[in-house]
Design a protein around this motif. Structure first.
Motif, PDB file in Angstrom:
ATOM      1  N   GLY A 164     -37.965  -4.402 -13.684  1.00 29.38           N
ATOM      2  CA  GLY A 164     -38.527  -3.412 -14.586  1.00 29.38           C
ATOM      3  C   GLY A 164     -40.042  -3.490 -14.550  1.00 29.38           C
ATOM      4  N   ASN A 165     -40.696  -2.654 -15.327  1.00 28.70           N
ATOM      5  CA  ASN A 165     -42.161  -2.635 -15.384  1.00 28.70           C
ATOM      6  C   ASN A 165     -42.679  -3.597 -16.437  1.00 28.70           C
ATOM      7  N   ARG A 166     -43.899  -4.087 -16.212  1.00 33.02           N
ATOM      8  CA  ARG A 166     -44.649  -4.842 -17.219  1.00 33.02           C
ATOM      9  C   ARG A 166     -45.738  -3.912 -17.703  1.00 33.02           C
ATOM     10  N   ASN A 167     -45.865  -3.780 -19.035  1.00 33.89           N
ATOM     11  CA  ASN A 167     -46.837  -2.851 -19.608  1.00 33.89           C
ATOM     12  C   ASN A 167     -47.894  -3.598 -20.407  1.00 33.89           C
ATOM     13  N   PHE A 168     -49.129  -3.103 -20.341  1.00 30.92           N
ATOM     14  CA  PHE A 168     -50.227  -3.631 -21.143  1.00 30.92           C
ATOM     15  C   PHE A 168     -50.628  -2.549 -22.122  1.00 30.92           C
ATOM     16  N   ASN A 169     -50.428  -2.807 -23.419  1.00 31.20           N
ATOM     17  CA  ASN A 169     -50.700  -1.836 -24.478  1.00 31.20           C
ATOM     18  C   ASN A 169     -50.052  -0.486 -24.175  1.00 31.20           C
ATOM     19  N   GLY A 170     -48.829  -0.515 -23.651  1.00 36.95           N
ATOM     20  CA  GLY A 170     -48.058   0.698 -23.401  1.00 36.95           C
ATOM     21  C   GLY A 170     -48.221   1.312 -22.033  1.00 36.95           C
ATOM     22  N   SER A 171     -49.180   0.851 -21.231  1.00 35.02           N
ATOM     23  CA  SER A 171     -49.408   1.421 -19.900  1.00 35.02           C
ATOM     24  C   SER A 171     -48.907   0.466 -18.827  1.00 35.02           C
ATOM     25  N   PRO A 172     -48.173   0.981 -17.803  1.00 28.56           N
ATOM     26  CA  PRO A 172     -47.660   0.109 -16.740  1.00 28.56           C
ATOM     27  C   PRO A 172     -48.778  -0.621 -16.008  1.00 28.56           C
ATOM     28  N   ILE A 173     -48.529  -1.889 -15.666  1.00 33.26           N
ATOM     29  CA  ILE A 173     -49.489  -2.702 -14.915  1.00 33.26           C
ATOM     30  C   ILE A 173     -49.189  -2.542 -13.432  1.00 33.26           C
ATOM     31  N   ALA A 174     -50.212  -2.190 -12.643  1.00 36.26           N
ATOM     32  CA  ALA A 174     -50.038  -2.058 -11.196  1.00 36.26           C
ATOM     33  C   ALA A 174     -49.644  -3.410 -10.609  1.00 36.26           C
ATOM     34  N   GLY A 175     -48.669  -3.415  -9.731  1.00 37.14           N
ATOM     35  CA  GLY A 175     -48.223  -4.655  -9.094  1.00 37.14           C
ATOM     36  C   GLY A 175     -47.215  -5.443  -9.908  1.00 37.14           C
ATOM     37  N   ALA A 176     -46.774  -4.907 -11.062  1.00 34.54           N
ATOM     38  CA  ALA A 176     -45.825  -5.644 -11.903  1.00 34.54           C
ATOM     39  C   ALA A 176     -44.531  -4.862 -12.104  1.00 34.54           C
ATOM     40  N   SER A 177     -44.182  -4.014 -11.132  1.00 37.49           N
ATOM     41  CA  SER A 177     -42.940  -3.240 -11.249  1.00 37.49           C
ATOM     42  C   SER A 177     -41.716  -4.058 -10.851  1.00 37.49           C
ATOM     43  N   ASP A 178     -41.946  -5.326 -10.436  1.00 33.47           N
ATOM     44  CA  ASP A 178     -40.837  -6.210 -10.056  1.00 33.47           C
ATOM     45  C   ASP A 178     -40.529  -7.226 -11.159  1.00 33.47           C
ATOM     46  N   THR A 179     -40.927  -6.929 -12.395  1.00 35.17           N
ATOM     47  CA  THR A 179     -40.751  -7.867 -13.506  1.00 35.17           C
ATOM     48  C   THR A 179     -39.272  -8.113 -13.794  1.00 35.17           C
ATOM     49  N   ARG A 180     -38.931  -9.393 -13.972  1.00 32.48           N
ATOM     50  CA  ARG A 180     -37.572  -9.795 -14.344  1.00 32.48           C
ATOM     51  C   ARG A 180     -37.651 -10.680 -15.587  1.00 32.48           C
ATOM     52  N   LEU A 181     -36.725 -10.460 -16.504  1.00 28.55           N
ATOM     53  CA  LEU A 181     -36.640 -11.237 -17.736  1.00 28.55           C
ATOM     54  C   LEU A 181     -35.374 -12.082 -17.690  1.00 28.55           C
ATOM     55  N   SER A 182     -35.457 -13.296 -18.215  1.00 24.58           N
ATOM     56  CA  SER A 182     -34.253 -14.126 -18.303  1.00 24.58           C
ATOM     57  C   SER A 182     -34.290 -14.948 -19.586  1.00 24.58           C
ATOM     58  N   LEU A 183     -33.110 -15.190 -20.131  1.00 29.15           N
ATOM     59  CA  LEU A 183     -32.964 -15.957 -21.362  1.00 29.15           C
ATOM     60  C   LEU A 183     -31.718 -16.827 -21.245  1.00 29.15           C
ATOM     61  N   PHE A 184     -31.888 -18.130 -21.406  1.00 30.32           N
ATOM     62  CA  PHE A 184     -30.779 -19.080 -21.382  1.00 30.32           C
ATOM     63  C   PHE A 184     -30.632 -19.635 -22.788  1.00 30.32           C
ATOM     64  N   GLN A 185     -29.392 -19.695 -23.303  1.00 29.48           N
ATOM     65  CA  GLN A 185     -29.137 -20.167 -24.663  1.00 29.48           C
ATOM     66  C   GLN A 185     -28.052 -21.238 -24.659  1.00 29.48           C
ATOM     67  N   ILE A 186     -28.205 -22.201 -25.544  1.00 33.06           N
ATOM     68  CA  ILE A 186     -27.170 -23.200 -25.781  1.00 33.06           C
ATOM     69  C   ILE A 186     -27.174 -23.483 -27.283  1.00 33.06           C
ATOM     70  N   GLY A 187     -26.002 -23.479 -27.904  1.00 30.68           N
ATOM     71  CA  GLY A 187     -25.992 -23.668 -29.343  1.00 30.68           C
ATOM     72  C   GLY A 187     -24.606 -23.657 -29.947  1.00 30.68           C
ATOM     73  N   LEU A 188     -24.563 -23.332 -31.246  1.00 26.72           N
ATOM     74  CA  LEU A 188     -23.326 -23.350 -32.013  1.00 26.72           C
ATOM     75  C   LEU A 188     -23.240 -22.073 -32.846  1.00 26.72           C
ATOM     76  N   GLY A 189     -22.088 -21.416 -32.790  1.00 31.38           N
ATOM     77  CA  GLY A 189     -21.885 -20.190 -33.536  1.00 31.38           C
ATOM     78  C   GLY A 189     -20.686 -20.281 -34.463  1.00 31.38           C
ATOM     79  N   MET A 190     -20.504 -19.246 -35.299  1.00 33.33           N
ATOM     80  CA  MET A 190     -19.334 -19.123 -36.177  1.00 33.33           C
ATOM     81  C   MET A 190     -18.815 -17.702 -36.042  1.00 33.33           C
ATOM     82  N   THR A 191     -17.500 -17.567 -36.084  1.00 31.07           N
ATOM     83  CA  THR A 191     -16.857 -16.250 -36.028  1.00 31.07           C
ATOM     84  C   THR A 191     -15.828 -16.148 -37.136  1.00 31.07           C
ATOM     85  N   TRP A 192     -15.771 -14.955 -37.760  1.00 28.56           N
ATOM     86  CA  TRP A 192     -14.773 -14.636 -38.780  1.00 28.56           C
ATOM     87  C   TRP A 192     -13.908 -13.497 -38.256  1.00 28.56           C
ATOM     88  N   HIS A 193     -12.585 -13.689 -38.281  1.00 28.50           N
ATOM     89  CA  HIS A 193     -11.633 -12.679 -37.791  1.00 28.50           C
ATOM     90  C   HIS A 193     -10.931 -12.029 -38.976  1.00 28.50           C
TER      91      HIS A 193
END
Length: 193
Positions: A164-193
């Motif tokens: 995707g694009n990287r934007n500076f104050n709303g405008s696309p940055i030249a040379g940053a159209s190959d931006t990739r985001l990643s998020l790794f999570q480890i933790g504990l959750g609760m579920t109600w059925h």
């Protein structure tokens, strides 16, 4: 006391390995509407050709809700969030995705997959760097039934975007159209059925 990323992973692995494989199936638990939330450690990264792509750790959370398709498959929507503030810079990453949770053999282990949008924002109160892209996630966990309709879920989850694009104050940055985001999570959750 703050745990390092390797200590967090080791602690969760020890909990998961200690779980008896003979626990009853979850088919009685997985019924109807459900919702849940979780907290844990998160590791976020924004990378592109001209970006500094180091992982940063902080706290993370999710909230999800949905319906039971059958006792071995749940379908829903999930929002994830990760935030960090340091040296006058606020950084946040989040996603909104459609998710499916599959319980092989209708047991307590589950695999999770999802598709949706992931976004990132870095802000110093004067300027902001932002990105948003289509993404996918994959994860797994174990559901401990602790009440008639309640369960605890240790989980591991990874989310990654397409380019995707990287934007500076709303405008696309030249040379940053190959931006990739990643998020790794480890933790504990609760579920109600």
């Amino acid at each position: 006391m703050r745990l390092s990323s390797s200590a967090s992973v080791t602690a969760l692995a020890a909990v998961l390995l200690a779980v008896p494989s003979s626990l009853p199936a979850q088919s009685a638990l997985n019924q109807g509407f459900w919702f849940g939330f979780g907290l844990g450690a998160g590791y976020a990264k924004t990378g592109c050709e001209i970006c500094v792509g180091d992982h940063q750790s902080s706290y993370t959370a999710y909230f999800r809700l949905g319906t039971t398709i059958n006792p071995g498959f749940l379908l829903g929507a999930e929002g994830q969030g990760w935030m960090k503030s340091a040296d006058g810079i606020d950084r946040a990453m989040g996603s909104l995705m459609a998710v499916g949770l599959w319980y092989p053999n209708r047991g307590p282990w589950f695999l999770k997959g999802g598709l949706g949008i992931i976004s990132d924002r870095v802000d110093d109160d004067a300027d902001a760097l932002t990105s948003r892209a289509f993404g996918a996630q994959i994860g797994f966990g174990y559901e401990f039934q602790i009440g008639k309709n309640t369960s605890l879920l240790p989980f591991v989850n990874g989310t990654m975007s397409m380019q995707g694009n990287r934007n500076f104050n709303g405008s696309p940055i030249a040379g940053a159209s190959d931006t990739r985001l990643s998020l790794f999570q480890i933790g504990l959750g609760m579920t109600w059925h």
